[in-house]
Design a protein around this motif. Sequence first.
Motif, PDB file in Angstrom:
ATOM      1  N   ASP A  94      10.684  24.068 -18.823  1.00  0.00           N
ATOM      2  CA  ASP A  94      11.483  23.257 -18.028  1.00  0.00           C
ATOM      3  C   ASP A  94      10.460  23.129 -16.415  1.00  0.00           C
ATOM      4  OD1 ASP A  94      13.156  24.756 -19.809  1.00  0.00           O
ATOM      5  OD2 ASP A  94      13.683  25.736 -18.796  1.00  0.00           O
ATOM      6  N   ARG A  95       9.944  23.784 -16.484  1.00  0.00           N
ATOM      7  CA  ARG A  95       8.951  23.774 -14.789  1.00  0.00           C
ATOM      8  C   ARG A  95       8.452  22.391 -15.045  1.00  0.00           C
ATOM      9  NH1 ARG A  95       6.279  28.197 -11.961  1.00  0.00           N
ATOM     10  NH2 ARG A  95       4.310  26.427 -11.866  1.00  0.00           N
ATOM     11  N   LEU A  96       7.661  22.216 -16.439  1.00  0.00           N
ATOM     12  CA  LEU A  96       6.716  20.486 -16.255  1.00  0.00           C
ATOM     13  C   LEU A  96       7.817  19.437 -16.109  1.00  0.00           C
ATOM     14  CD1 LEU A  96       3.862  19.702 -16.115  1.00  0.00           C
ATOM     15  CD2 LEU A  96       4.083  20.013 -19.265  1.00  0.00           C
ATOM     16  N   GLU A 128       0.769  21.181 -15.515  1.00  0.00           N
ATOM     17  CA  GLU A 128       1.364  21.156 -14.124  1.00  0.00           C
ATOM     18  C   GLU A 128       0.154  20.214 -12.928  1.00  0.00           C
ATOM     19  OE1 GLU A 128       4.495  24.461 -14.595  1.00  0.00           O
ATOM     20  OE2 GLU A 128       2.893  24.488 -12.962  1.00  0.00           O
ATOM     21  N   VAL A 129      -0.591  20.064 -12.950  1.00  0.00           N
ATOM     22  CA  VAL A 129      -1.441  19.943 -12.250  1.00  0.00           C
ATOM     23  C   VAL A 129      -1.883  18.343 -12.777  1.00  0.00           C
ATOM     24  CG1 VAL A 129      -4.103  19.498 -11.113  1.00  0.00           C
ATOM     25  CG2 VAL A 129      -2.738  21.793 -11.825  1.00  0.00           C
ATOM     26  N   GLU A 130      -1.936  17.784 -13.835  1.00  0.00           N
ATOM     27  CA  GLU A 130      -2.189  16.742 -14.239  1.00  0.00           C
ATOM     28  C   GLU A 130      -0.895  15.641 -14.159  1.00  0.00           C
ATOM     29  OE1 GLU A 130      -4.902  15.132 -15.759  1.00  0.00           O
ATOM     30  OE2 GLU A 130      -5.987  16.696 -15.650  1.00  0.00           O
ATOM     31  N   THR A 171      -1.795  12.076 -11.304  1.00  0.00           N
ATOM     32  CA  THR A 171      -1.225  11.147 -12.088  1.00  0.00           C
ATOM     33  C   THR A 171      -0.526  10.350 -11.247  1.00  0.00           C
ATOM     34  OG1 THR A 171      -1.740  12.002 -14.072  1.00  0.00           O
ATOM     35  CG2 THR A 171      -0.436  10.024 -13.787  1.00  0.00           C
ATOM     36  N   GLY A 172       0.421  11.380 -10.646  1.00  0.00           N
ATOM     37  CA  GLY A 172       1.517  10.760 -10.048  1.00  0.00           C
ATOM     38  C   GLY A 172       0.989  10.354  -8.237  1.00  0.00           C
ATOM     39  N   GLY A 173       0.100  10.420  -8.065  1.00  0.00           N
ATOM     40  CA  GLY A 173      -1.133  10.674  -6.238  1.00  0.00           C
ATOM     41  C   GLY A 173      -0.532  11.869  -5.409  1.00  0.00           C
ATOM     42  N   VAL A 174      -0.619  12.883  -5.867  1.00  0.00           N
ATOM     43  CA  VAL A 174      -0.302  13.739  -5.078  1.00  0.00           C
ATOM     44  C   VAL A 174      -1.500  14.278  -4.124  1.00  0.00           C
ATOM     45  CG1 VAL A 174      -0.012  16.342  -4.634  1.00  0.00           C
ATOM     46  CG2 VAL A 174       2.054  15.353  -5.467  1.00  0.00           C
ATOM     47  N   LYS A 175      -1.909  14.005  -2.513  1.00  0.00           N
ATOM     48  CA  LYS A 175      -2.693  14.730  -2.095  1.00  0.00           C
ATOM     49  C   LYS A 175      -2.754  16.297  -1.292  1.00  0.00           C
ATOM     50  CE  LYS A 175      -3.483  10.682  -1.699  1.00  0.00           C
ATOM     51  NZ  LYS A 175      -4.841   9.916  -2.796  1.00  0.00           N
ATOM     52  N   VAL A 208      -9.067  27.818 -12.047  1.00  0.00           N
ATOM     53  CA  VAL A 208      -9.827  26.074 -12.907  1.00  0.00           C
ATOM     54  C   VAL A 208      -7.920  25.161 -12.311  1.00  0.00           C
ATOM     55  CG1 VAL A 208      -7.581  26.992 -14.924  1.00  0.00           C
ATOM     56  CG2 VAL A 208      -8.942  24.939 -15.347  1.00  0.00           C
ATOM     57  N   VAL A 209      -7.741  25.634 -11.873  1.00  0.00           N
ATOM     58  CA  VAL A 209      -5.749  25.178 -11.210  1.00  0.00           C
ATOM     59  C   VAL A 209      -6.747  24.922  -9.892  1.00  0.00           C
ATOM     60  CG1 VAL A 209      -4.126  25.578  -9.888  1.00  0.00           C
ATOM     61  CG2 VAL A 209      -4.301  25.790 -12.665  1.00  0.00           C
TER      62      VAL A 209
END
Length: 204
Positions: free
Chosen positions: A93-95, A126-128, A132-136, A152-153
């Motif tokens: 759900d979070r993803l 979630e990090v991926e 991929t979405g370009g978050v800074k 790891v995150v």
Amino acid sequence: MQLEAKSIIDLTQTISENLQVYPGDPPVEVHTVSTLEDGFVLERVCMSSHGGTHLDAPWHVLKGGADVSSIALEHLILLCVYVDMSALSKKEDRLAKLTGRFTDLKDKALLLSTNEKLSANITPEEVEVLITGGVKLLGVDAMSVEHSDDLVVHRQLLSSGVLIVEGLANLHMLNEKQEYFLVVAPLKLEGCSGAPVRAFAITL
């Protein structure tokens, strides 16, 4: 131009000796050096560089990574979006919710409310989506984005150029349908892997 107070939302925890810190980190200590009887008031403050609302620099987990003083200011002043994850307990759900905001993320900061104290429990999957979405920049309300020994995150985010802000306050005052301008102002600490920040959002 003067901003209206109602358009500025302080996202910073107050630093005091009552500040809750990550388990194992040193507590905040405030010592009085001089008082008005001495002519002026002066304090000495001792705390972790990762206490309260703070920025994680790449040097926190990456060999040769930038320290706090090396981070350019343009990476700390960004348009941002807010996503409330506090009611979502299932990973899928979070993803799905993050994926649903995918087109809103490019070159922006993302602030996530999890209603967790210790860890926001961000997953590599979630990090991926964020990378991929370009978050800074990723900001969370918990003391850490994750609770793990290998971090790891942290490594995944910082090695991809995504800065981390942890321990944000007052995220409940933000609206998922509103866009904001985020300002994160860390102390310019040379050689340090993190720093307390004053963070605030300006309603657009």
